[in-house]
Write an enzyme that holds these catalytic residues in place. Structure first.
Site, PDB file in Angstrom:
ATOM      1  N   SER A   1       0.756  -1.087  -0.256  1.00 38.67           N
ATOM      2  CA  SER A   1      -0.118   0.126  -0.080  1.00 38.67           C
ATOM      3  C   SER A   1       0.794   1.057  -0.013  1.00 38.67           C
ATOM      4  CB  SER A   1      -0.988  -0.060   1.216  1.00 38.67           C
ATOM      5  OG  SER A   1      -0.233  -0.101   2.365  1.00 38.67           O
TER       6      SER A   1
ATOM      7  N   HIS B   1     -40.522  22.433 -10.891  1.00 43.85           N
ATOM      8  CA  HIS B   1     -40.877  21.601 -12.186  1.00 43.85           C
ATOM      9  C   HIS B   1     -39.875  22.458 -13.209  1.00 43.85           C
ATOM     10  CE1 HIS B   1     -44.021  19.536 -10.088  1.00 43.85           C
ATOM     11  NE2 HIS B   1     -44.514  20.851  -9.433  1.00 43.85           N
TER      12      HIS B   1
ATOM     13  N   SER C   1     -15.410  24.994 -28.438  1.00 43.21           N
ATOM     14  CA  SER C   1     -15.691  23.674 -29.027  1.00 43.21           C
ATOM     15  C   SER C   1     -14.557  23.456 -30.266  1.00 43.21           C
ATOM     16  CB  SER C   1     -16.838  23.418 -29.745  1.00 43.21           C
ATOM     17  OG  SER C   1     -16.832  22.643 -30.774  1.00 43.21           O
TER      18      SER C   1
ATOM     19  N   LYS D   1     -19.601  28.044 -29.829  1.00 40.59           N
ATOM     20  CA  LYS D   1     -19.744  27.715 -28.452  1.00 40.59           C
ATOM     21  C   LYS D   1     -19.011  28.206 -27.294  1.00 40.59           C
ATOM     22  CE  LYS D   1     -21.802  23.785 -27.486  1.00 40.59           C
ATOM     23  NZ  LYS D   1     -21.513  22.364 -28.296  1.00 40.59           N
TER      24      LYS D   1
ATOM     25  N   ASN E   1     -18.552  26.665 -23.788  1.00 46.84           N
ATOM     26  CA  ASN E   1     -19.117  25.264 -22.769  1.00 46.84           C
ATOM     27  C   ASN E   1     -18.717  25.419 -21.450  1.00 46.84           C
ATOM     28  OD1 ASN E   1     -19.914  24.163 -25.330  1.00 46.84           O
ATOM     29  ND2 ASN E   1     -17.956  23.051 -25.356  1.00 46.84           N
TER      30      ASN E   1
ATOM     31  N   GLU F   1     -19.834  21.752 -15.151  1.00 52.64           N
ATOM     32  CA  GLU F   1     -20.145  20.333 -15.290  1.00 52.64           C
ATOM     33  C   GLU F   1     -19.179  19.136 -14.975  1.00 52.64           C
ATOM     34  OE1 GLU F   1     -21.627  20.385 -20.138  1.00 52.64           O
ATOM     35  OE2 GLU F   1     -19.817  21.408 -19.792  1.00 52.64           O
TER      36      GLU F   1
ATOM     37  N   TYR G   1      -9.581  -6.696  12.925  1.00 49.37           N
ATOM     38  CA  TYR G   1      -8.761  -6.155  11.814  1.00 49.37           C
ATOM     39  C   TYR G   1      -8.345  -7.280  10.741  1.00 49.37           C
ATOM     40  CZ  TYR G   1      -5.434  -4.357   8.192  1.00 49.37           C
ATOM     41  OH  TYR G   1      -4.796  -3.844   7.282  1.00 49.37           O
TER      42      TYR G   1
HETATM   43  N1  ARG Z   1      -1.122  -1.347   5.362  1.00 46.83           N
HETATM   44  C1  ARG Z   1      -1.934  -1.845   6.312  1.00 46.83           C
HETATM   45  C2  ARG Z   1      -3.199  -1.296   6.217  1.00 46.83           C
HETATM   46  O1  ARG Z   1      -3.422  -0.079   5.439  1.00 46.83           O
HETATM   47  C3  ARG Z   1      -1.528  -1.395   7.676  1.00 46.83           C
HETATM   48  C4  ARG Z   1      -1.940  -2.618   8.653  1.00 46.83           C
HETATM   49  C5  ARG Z   1      -1.462  -3.973   8.228  1.00 46.83           C
HETATM   50  N2  ARG Z   1      -1.724  -4.978   9.455  1.00 46.83           N
HETATM   51  C6  ARG Z   1      -1.413  -6.386   9.217  1.00 46.83           C
HETATM   52  N3  ARG Z   1      -1.629  -6.946  10.134  1.00 46.83           N
HETATM   53  N4  ARG Z   1      -1.196  -6.744   8.064  1.00 46.83           N
HETATM   54  O2  ARG Z   1      -4.240  -1.263   6.712  1.00 46.83           O
END
Ligand code: ARG
Length: 462
Positions: free
Chosen positions: A27, A160, A281, A287, A289, A294, A321
């Site tokens: 992540s 309306h 456009s 035009k 726009n 939008e 978790y």
């Molecule tokens: N990157 C993980 C998250 O965003 C952090 C927590 C991960 N914990 C674990 N036990 N894998 O949730």
């Protein structure tokens, strides 16, 4: 992102993580955005560990020093994030250990990434909510200025999308000030539930170290701690609530955007908008726009999507978790980014709105917007409302056949629809007469609009 050392927990594992799995589960490509808050949380945790006698003063000093260096590297863009280290937490911890040795390895005592990440998101979101509240208030200010400049500007109010009754443009704009006022209330309310400390829950069950959670909460400015360790690591209600509040904000801005699109269409011609909010456009030279409104309307869809994504993310997770929770970040980040960009651009765009009062007044006239006023006039002279309604319907039909406005009919012509109509009728047939008569709290009379602006300004100053 560089690929460096083996996984932090690899003692138990006999083969390295598959490359695809590594990319799939990492992540850090997005959660590095939490870095400053991760460090803030770690420092408070380390201070607490020292206070309760689990971490020596020397180790605390080394951690503080090392984190200072890491923070400035991150701010300067000199920090090497590695997907081998999966997420923001392990990247920072590994770097800390490289910098200061064993003290770095002691930081994670009595803590888990599960309570760590929940803490980071809350710290980050609290910070962002405060910014969003400011942005929403700035937009309210811009709208109040626009309303103030148009306290007497007559425009047709619609139901309306058909001309209904005369209102003032100022009154119309104040409707959005009310919506944003509720949006600010919602953000402030949601902030209360964001501002609780998960840290101390550790992986899920708490920890055997003699931790002082209330101390950590105070250090980090949390109002209180989360009172159940399982709930602390698994709760994302606050993220869903926030996104719901965000979806409402976007829905309000989208309605305003839609009105701008209509109003700037030459068939309405109620406003002109600065060229910098429009594009031409590539094929039709005539035009102009309204791209920005939008897009405001369009971007509402993604925030609605994030709300549904988060609700769906949570719906079948067993306690406590689960890795699923890692998916909470991108919807949240994008919700915040979309909201802050949209609030800013709408405020700037509304500053550039140029009102065309003649076009608005023309539309009031063409739409027989004072017909209700004529009916009310007859009621005040003793006619039952249903009869008055019918008499006025006939008068409107007659006037439209003659291609005249109601106030352009002669007293004799008007008299054919009801003997109760006298010369005083002309006072109610003008848009100004109609406006002035709606003179109560929440009504469109210029006097009331002025009072409403004052009330809003006082409310906001508190
Ligand atoms: N990157 C993980 C998250 O965003 C952090 C927590 C991960 N914990 C674990 N036990 N894998 O949730």
């Amino acid at each position: 992102m560089q690929d460096a050392s083996p996984k932090a927990w690899s003692g138990r594992f006999s083969e390295p993580v598959d490359e695809l799995v590594k990319r799939y589960t990492a992540s850090v490509t997005f959660d590095h955005r939490l870095a400053e808050f991760d460090i803030q949380g770690s420092l408070a945790h380390a201070q607490m560990l020292n206070k309760v006698g689990v971490l020596s003063a020397t180790d605390l000093a080394a951690i503080t020093h090392g984190m200072g260096k890491i923070l400035s590297d991150i701010r300067a863009g000199n920090f090497e994030w590695s997907i081998d280290l999966e997420d923001v937490h392990m990247n920072i911890e590994k770097r800390l250990t490289d910098l200061i040795g064993d003290a770095g390895k002691r930081l994670h005592t009595g803590r888990s990434r599960n309570d760590q990440v929940a803490t980071d998101i809350r710290l980050w979101l609290r910070h962002e909510i405060d910014i969003l509240i400011e942005l929403a208030r700035e937009l309210q200010e811009v709208l109040l200025d626009l309303a103030e400049a148009n306290i007497e500007t007559v425009m047709p109010g619609f139901t309306h999308l058909q001309v209904a009754q005369p209102i003032t443009f100022g009154h119309h704009i104040l409707a959005y000030v009310e919506m944003l006022g509720r949006d600010v209330e919602r953000l402030m309310d949601c902030r209360k539930r964001v501002n609780r400390l998960p840290l101390g829950a550790a992986a899920l069950a708490g920890t055997s170290y003699p931790i002082d959670r209330e101390y950590v909460a105070r250090q980090l400015g949390f109002d209180e701690v989360c009172y159940n360790s399982l709930d602390a690591v698994s709760d994302r209600d606050f993220a869903i609530e926030f996104t719901a509040a965000g979806a409402l904000i976007m829905m309000h801005l989208s309605r305003l955007a839609e009105e701008l699109v209509l109003w700037m269409n030459p068939r309405f011609g109620f406003i002109e908008m600065g060229d910098r909010y429009c594009t031409g456009s590539s094929i039709m030279p005539q035009k102009k726009n309204p791209d920005v409104p939008e897009l405001v309307r369009g971007k509402t869809g993604r925030v609605n999507g994030h709300l549904v994504a988060l609700l769906t993310l949570m719906k079948a997770q067993p306690l406590a978790y689960n890795k699923d929770n890692q998916e909470d970040k991108e919807p949240l980040f994008d919700t915040v980014d979309t909201l802050s960009a949209t609030l800013r651009i709408v405020a700037d765009m509304m500053r550039g709105v140029e009102v065309k009062p003649e076009a608005m007044r023309r539309a009031v006239k063409q739409g027989y917007a004072t017909a209700t006023d004529l009916a009310d006039y007859l009621v005040k002279k003793g006619l039952p409302f249903r009869d008055a309604h019918e008499a006025v319907a006939l008068a409107v039909r007659y006037a439209s056949e003659k291609r005249k406005d109601l106030e352009e009919l002669s007293l004799i012509e008007l008299g054919t629809f009801s003997p109760l109509i006298g010369v005083d009728v002309f006072g109610v047939l003008t848009p100004e007469g109609s406006l002035a008569s709606r003179d109560h709290i929440g009504g469109t009379a210029p006097k009331q609009v002025r009072a409403a602006i004052l009330r809003a300004r006082i409310r906001m100053a508190r």
